[in-house]
Design a protein around this motif. Structure first.
Motif, PDB file in Angstrom:
ATOM      1  N   LYS A  11       0.848  -1.193   0.000  1.00  0.00           N
ATOM      2  CA  LYS A  11       0.000   0.000   0.000  1.00  0.00           C
ATOM      3  C   LYS A  11       0.885   1.246   0.000  1.00  0.00           C
ATOM      4  CE  LYS A  11      -3.747  -0.020   2.430  1.00  0.00           C
ATOM      5  NZ  LYS A  11      -4.707   0.020   3.573  1.00  0.00           N
ATOM      6  N   VAL A  12       0.525   2.205  -0.833  1.00  0.00           N
ATOM      7  CA  VAL A  12       1.273   3.453  -0.908  1.00  0.00           C
ATOM      8  C   VAL A  12       1.018   4.279   0.350  1.00  0.00           C
ATOM      9  CG1 VAL A  12       1.603   5.623  -2.170  1.00  0.00           C
ATOM     10  CG2 VAL A  12       1.191   3.493  -3.429  1.00  0.00           C
ATOM     11  N   VAL A  13       2.084   4.636   1.049  1.00  0.00           N
ATOM     12  CA  VAL A  13       1.984   5.519   2.203  1.00  0.00           C
ATOM     13  C   VAL A  13       2.128   6.966   1.750  1.00  0.00           C
ATOM     14  CG1 VAL A  13       3.039   6.194   4.405  1.00  0.00           C
ATOM     15  CG2 VAL A  13       2.868   3.772   3.773  1.00  0.00           C
ATOM     16  N   SER A  14       3.111   7.211   0.887  1.00  0.00           N
ATOM     17  CA  SER A  14       3.294   8.560   0.366  1.00  0.00           C
ATOM     18  C   SER A  14       4.127   8.528  -0.906  1.00  0.00           C
ATOM     19  CB  SER A  14       3.987   9.462   1.403  1.00  0.00           C
ATOM     20  OG  SER A  14       5.303   9.014   1.655  1.00  0.00           O
ATOM     21  N   LEU A  15       3.928   9.531  -1.736  1.00  0.00           N
ATOM     22  CA  LEU A  15       4.746   9.768  -2.929  1.00  0.00           C
ATOM     23  C   LEU A  15       5.083  11.246  -2.918  1.00  0.00           C
ATOM     24  CD1 LEU A  15       6.002   8.717  -5.599  1.00  0.00           C
ATOM     25  CD2 LEU A  15       3.881   9.439  -6.735  1.00  0.00           C
ATOM     26  N   ARG A  16       6.301  11.542  -2.549  1.00  0.00           N
ATOM     27  CA  ARG A  16       6.712  12.937  -2.403  1.00  0.00           C
ATOM     28  C   ARG A  16       7.627  13.333  -3.549  1.00  0.00           C
ATOM     29  NH1 ARG A  16      11.075  15.275   0.110  1.00  0.00           N
ATOM     30  NH2 ARG A  16      11.664  13.302   1.111  1.00  0.00           N
ATOM     31  N   GLU A  79      -3.289   3.582  -2.273  1.00  0.00           N
ATOM     32  CA  GLU A  79      -3.415   2.756  -3.470  1.00  0.00           C
ATOM     33  C   GLU A  79      -2.569   1.498  -3.351  1.00  0.00           C
ATOM     34  OE1 GLU A  79      -2.986   3.335  -8.334  1.00  0.00           O
ATOM     35  OE2 GLU A  79      -2.968   5.052  -6.973  1.00  0.00           O
ATOM     36  N   ARG A  80      -3.092   0.391  -3.882  1.00  0.00           N
ATOM     37  CA  ARG A  80      -2.382  -0.874  -3.851  1.00  0.00           C
ATOM     38  C   ARG A  80      -1.409  -0.975  -5.029  1.00  0.00           C
ATOM     39  NH1 ARG A  80      -2.709  -3.908   0.875  1.00  0.00           N
ATOM     40  NH2 ARG A  80      -4.808  -3.754   1.736  1.00  0.00           N
ATOM     41  N   VAL A  81      -0.281  -1.650  -4.783  1.00  0.00           N
ATOM     42  CA  VAL A  81       0.708  -1.889  -5.837  1.00  0.00           C
ATOM     43  C   VAL A  81       1.175  -3.341  -5.765  1.00  0.00           C
ATOM     44  CG1 VAL A  81       1.553   0.482  -6.032  1.00  0.00           C
ATOM     45  CG2 VAL A  81       2.560  -1.042  -4.327  1.00  0.00           C
ATOM     46  N   ASN A  82       1.582  -3.872  -6.909  1.00  0.00           N
ATOM     47  CA  ASN A  82       2.103  -5.235  -6.976  1.00  0.00           C
ATOM     48  C   ASN A  82       3.577  -5.246  -6.575  1.00  0.00           C
ATOM     49  OD1 ASN A  82      -0.346  -6.278  -8.057  1.00  0.00           O
ATOM     50  ND2 ASN A  82       0.245  -5.543 -10.084  1.00  0.00           N
ATOM     51  N   LEU A  83       3.956  -6.189  -5.730  1.00  0.00           N
ATOM     52  CA  LEU A  83       5.338  -6.281  -5.264  1.00  0.00           C
ATOM     53  C   LEU A  83       5.923  -7.657  -5.570  1.00  0.00           C
ATOM     54  CD1 LEU A  83       4.995  -4.673  -1.705  1.00  0.00           C
ATOM     55  CD2 LEU A  83       5.606  -3.537  -3.851  1.00  0.00           C
ATOM     56  N   GLU A  84       7.178  -7.647  -6.012  1.00  0.00           N
ATOM     57  CA  GLU A  84       7.916  -8.897  -6.215  1.00  0.00           C
ATOM     58  C   GLU A  84       9.397  -8.648  -5.950  1.00  0.00           C
ATOM     59  OE1 GLU A  84       9.272 -12.222  -9.530  1.00  0.00           O
ATOM     60  OE2 GLU A  84       8.054 -10.523 -10.171  1.00  0.00           O
ATOM     61  N   PRO A  85       9.991  -9.373  -4.993  1.00  0.00           N
ATOM     62  CA  PRO A  85      11.435  -9.248  -4.790  1.00  0.00           C
ATOM     63  C   PRO A  85      12.177  -9.890  -5.947  1.00  0.00           C
ATOM     64  CG  PRO A  85      10.546 -10.977  -3.394  1.00  0.00           C
ATOM     65  CD  PRO A  85       9.369 -10.326  -4.060  1.00  0.00           C
ATOM     66  N   SER A  86      13.431  -9.506  -6.130  1.00  0.00           N
ATOM     67  CA  SER A  86      14.210 -10.049  -7.244  1.00  0.00           C
ATOM     68  C   SER A  86      14.417 -11.554  -7.076  1.00  0.00           C
ATOM     69  CB  SER A  86      15.560  -9.341  -7.351  1.00  0.00           C
ATOM     70  OG  SER A  86      16.282  -9.460  -6.139  1.00  0.00           O
TER      71      SER A  86
END
Length: 216
Positions: A11-16, A79-86
């Motif tokens: 989840k996005v906390v902030s975009l500065r 907003e939700r985002v998709n996450l995948e570690p390398s």
């Protein structure tokens, strides 16, 4: 390197915004426990580097180029985002090879419910569609998906209930932006074919010039 298999949604906390670029802070359940500063994590298919971590929060720097060529600059708090570690050397490749270098952003043009699946049509620039093939792979917001069909400036994918439930694609609406990355194997094949065509045309021109001058 990634595989397009989403580990979790953050989840996005902030975009500065800053000059240049931006600072993105995300909250996630599992990935922060195993992430270290300097690790690469794909966020909606974009490879970013962890610059700090603290109690379930991950912070990333985003360059101006990434903001302009992906949908990350449009993210809002909550907003939700998709996450995948390398991918690790001993990891399982469940999708396909994904570099995390987005080719372009596309636009969802239609969503059609077919039984318990959803067929999505995505508008994309020629530099993306020219590299796609039916039944081939494409990463959409970092999700490894199969191309159903390809037109001049659109392509379609089908989303099964599981994918809709564990990634952001299930809630994406018509008109929203998605990050696109064509299969890297297709990119190398396309480059090879262009090079071979150029070499062939140059060879033919050289042969004609030599014949005209009487050398052969």
């Amino acid at each position: 390197m990634f595989t397009g298999i989403i580990t979790e949604m953050g989840k996005v906390v902030s975009l500065r915004k800053k000059n240049p670029g931006a600072l993105l802070v995300l909250k996630a359940e599992d990935i922060p426990d195993n992430a270290a500063i300097g690790d690469s994590i794909a966020i909606n298919g974009v490879c970013l580097t962890v610059v700090s971590r603290d109690k379930g929060l991950l912070t990333f720097d985003i360059s101006d180029e990434t903001l302009s060529s992906t949908n990350l600059g449009q993210l809002n708090p909550g907003e939700r985002v998709n996450l995948e570690p390398s991918l690790r050397p001993d990891g399982r490749i469940g999708g396909h090879f994904v570099t995390g270098h987005v080719d372009a952003a596309g636009i969802i043009r239609s969503r059609t419910i077919i039984g318990d699946t959803c067929k999505i049509e995505i508008e994309a620039p020629d530099k993306v569609t020219s590299l796609l093939v039916e039944k081939g792979s494409v990463a959409v917001d970092g999700i490894s998906l199969t191309v159903v069909d390809v037109a001049e400036n659109t392509f379609t994918i089908v989303i099964i209930p599981h994918t809709a439930g564990v990634t952001t694609i299930g809630s994406k609406a018509v008109g929203e932006s998605v990050n696109l990355e064509a299969d890297i194997i297709g990119k190398y094949v396309a480059r090879f074919l262009r090079k071979e065509t150029l070499l062939k045309s140059n060879d033919e021109g050289l042969m004609k010039a030599l014949m005209k001058s009487g050398y052969i």
